[in-house]
Every structure is written in C-alpha cells, then in structure tokens.
Write an enzyme that holds these catalytic residues in place. Structure first.
Site, mmCIF file in Angstrom:
data_model
loop_
_atom_site.group_PDB
_atom_site.id
_atom_site.type_symbol
_atom_site.label_atom_id
_atom_site.label_comp_id
_atom_site.label_asym_id
_atom_site.label_seq_id
_atom_site.Cartn_x
_atom_site.Cartn_y
_atom_site.Cartn_z
ATOM 1 N N TRP A 189 50.749 43.677 48.773
ATOM 2 C CA TRP A 189 49.792 43.411 49.890
ATOM 3 C C TRP A 189 48.991 44.815 50.202
ATOM 4 O O TRP A 189 47.639 44.720 50.386
ATOM 5 C CB TRP A 189 50.227 42.833 51.088
ATOM 6 N N ASP A 206 49.624 47.019 58.542
ATOM 7 C CA ASP A 206 49.606 45.523 58.303
ATOM 8 C C ASP A 206 50.972 45.300 58.484
ATOM 9 O O ASP A 206 51.953 45.711 57.962
ATOM 10 C CB ASP A 206 49.166 45.095 56.960
ATOM 11 N N LYS A 239 54.410 34.326 60.259
ATOM 12 C CA LYS A 239 56.114 34.593 60.143
ATOM 13 C C LYS A 239 56.934 34.487 61.253
ATOM 14 O O LYS A 239 57.894 33.844 61.196
ATOM 15 C CB LYS A 239 56.257 36.078 59.594
#
Length: 361
Positions: free
Chosen positions: A101, A170, A194
């Site tokens: 990511w 992030d 999540k």
C-alpha cells in the site's frame, strides 16, 4: 443461525451487537418514520448522526481541537492521490515504503511532484518496516507512511523522527485498534472497513492549518478531493455514504462501551499474541514478518508448501473459519484479527493449526 469466525482482511468482522442494533432500526430510525437508508443527508436527523459519530471519534482518540475529522468516499486508495494534490505545496515529499500500500501511494504521488524514497524494506520482501538512515530533509512538504501493511503483516510501532516535517499516515488496517497520539501527525486517514465500519467510508483526521493551504495543486485537484472544500461543507459537499456513517457511529460507541482504545489495544495484542505464540512454537508453520515488527491486526504465515497452504485454508473453511487465504502477492495464510474478531476465533484457529500440524508434519 451459525455465524462463522471471520478473519477477512476487509470488509471484515463487525460487532454482532452493532449489527443487531442496526437491524432493529432498519425500518425506522428513532421516531423519524423512515430508515437511515431513506433519510436526506441534509436533514436534522442525519446531521445529528454525523456529528455524533464525529464527536465520539474525537473522544476515543483524544483528537486535539485544532484537527478536523472528515468522512469521505473513494477508499484509502483515493487518498494516494488526495494527499499530494492537497499537501505537496512545493512539489516535494518523502515516502517510506513498507509494503504494497505504501508503494502504491509512493508511485501515485510521483504523478504530482517529486516523491523521494526515504527508506524501503522491499529488499527483504517487506518482512519488516523500514527505518530512516539519517535526518529528514526539512524542506519536504510531508513524510508519508502506511503504518500497518495488511498484506505483509507488519506495523510501524515507533514513528519516524521527521523533525518539523509533517507526518502523513495511512492507518487503514490499524484504525481504532489501539491508542494513537494524534498530535504526532499532520494527517491520518483510513478506510473504515477493517475496524471502524463498512466498506465505502474513509475517515480523515487532519490538522486545521494544513487544510488552510489546500489544495496544493489547485490547477488539477478535483473539487471533491479538495480537503478545504470538504471541511467547509462538513463532509456534506455531495451525498455521502449516509448508512456507512451511521454504522461507523454505532461502532465508535461500541468501542467506547467496551473500554475505549486502551482496553481495545490490550485485548487485540493478547488475542493476536496467542496466534504468534502458536506460529513460533510450530515446526510446520512459519511467520513471514520479523517478530519485532509484527502487526496488531494481520498475522501472515505459511507452511512453505502451496499445496499444504491451500489444504489448510480449505480445512479451516470446513470448520467455520473464513478469510484465511493470504494475499495473492504473498500467498500463504493471513489471519486478520480485528476488533470484532472474538478471542474464541483465535482459540479455534490455534487448535486447528495443532491438528493440521499433527496430520501433516
């Protein structure tokens, strides 16, 4: 009804009591005469839902008054572009690449300016988090990290020393999993799917003085992605994911009721620690992240055999455990032990690992 033990990396397990509460309010929210799904985002009822979610999140994290919370759409991936478009004031930022990511974010940022690679752990197959080799160039607009890399199961536990340069993080796969000192960041963001809610909501926490200078690339920044515009409209520039924000608020209150982020962090480390202990004690299974950088959320491991890994995942599904197949990039197994995954799920997984090892070692 038999609910499975859900180890999916996202969308992920949600608290059953939250789902039941939402179910009970599905036809009518309060005395509004309608479902939240039908409610105008400009109505007083929905604005109260939005502000309650915002206020509860601020309490959970202890967010300072000089920060703004935004509820946006587009997933964390949209912010790979949103961050440089808004914050690259001089066109020069730095990135630490710890996995899939952060690498995607670094590559995206190169479209809008110069994105220096400050450190990377790719040479060890992202089995650890990278460390800065020296001081950070203080002329950078920001330094970017992905604090928990879901694919590789690593977590940055000690934030890099960036001096006076703002840190952007992030935090998608560790959002609301443990306490964070928000004042250490210029901006944090994460997909809610999540720990914080359903897919389709991205939560941004950004310091107000950074918003004032947004967007850095006004010539090309889409209006929707302009943080200053979104903050000025209180996340209501256009129709937001109203039901998603409603569910986020429910989950924020659930975390509050269950002891807040301090207690949540203790439970999460104890829960995933059982799994790490089982991996370390095994002669068949092997962890793929170095122990000191293991994630609070995602445990990645393998038998070393693609066939045995596939057999393990299939056998787990037969026993009511789903979502254990590793990411296609890495293979093996991944158990995402997010907030709503109960300790009993990890106990069942550890017991099955012992059974599988006995049969296949």
């Amino acid at each position: 009804m038999a609910r499975v033990f859900n180890f999916n990396p996202g969308p992920a397990a949600m608290p059953e009591e939250v789902l039941r509460e939402a179910q009970s309010e599905l036809l009518e929210y309060g005395d509004s005469g309608m479902s939240v799904l039908e409610m105008s985002h400009r109505s007083p009822d929905f604005e109260a839902i939005l502000h309650d979610a915002e206020d509860t999140l601020k309490k959970l994290y202890g967010i300072p008054e000089n920060y703004t919370v935004l509820f946006l759409q587009g997933g964390a991936t949209l912010e790979f572009a949103g961050v440089p478009l808004n914050l690259m004031k001089t066109g020069h930022a730095g990135y630490l690449v710890a996995g899939n990511w952060s690498k995607k974010a670094w590559k995206e940022a190169q479209k809008y300016g110069t994105a220096d690679l400050l450190a990377s752990s790719e040479d060890t197959h992202f089995d650890r988090t990278p460390r800065l080799a020296g001081p950070v160039d203080q002329s950078l607009d920001y330094v970017y990290i992905c604090q928990n890399e879901t694919v590789y199961g690593t977590m940055t536990k000690e934030l890099p020393d960036t001096g006076s340069v703002d840190l952007v993080s992030d935090i998608s796969s560790m959002f609301l999993s443990c306490p964070l000192d928000i004042s250490r960041y210029g901006m944090l963001y994460g997909g809610a799917q999540k720990n914080g809610g359903p897919a389709g909501i991205t939560v941004l926490i950004i310091r107000n003085d950074l918003i004032e200078d947004c967007p850095a690339r006004a010539d090309i920044c889409p209006t929707y992605m302009d943080y200053k515009v979104q903050a000025g409209k209180d996340s209501l520039l256009n129709t937001p994911n109203t039901f998603g924000i409603y569910l986020c608020g429910k989950i924020f209150h659930w975390i509050e009721r269950t002891g807040g982020l301090e207690a949540m962090g203790e439970r999460n480390w104890a829960k995933i620690g059982k799994l790490y202990d089982a991996i370390d004690a095994s002669k068949l299974f092997r962890g793929l992240a170095v122990p000191e950088d293991r994630s609070i959320s995602n445990a990645v491991f393998t038998t070393g055999s693609k066939d045995l890994d596939a057999a393990f995942v299939a056998g787990a599904k037969e026993r009511g455990m789903v979502g254990l197949k590793g990411h296609r990039i890495l293979g093996g197994m991944r158990a995402s032990c997010y907030n709503a995954v109960p300790p009993e799920a990890v106990d069942a997984l550890v017991a099955y690992m012992a059974e599988f090892e006995k049969d296949n070692a």
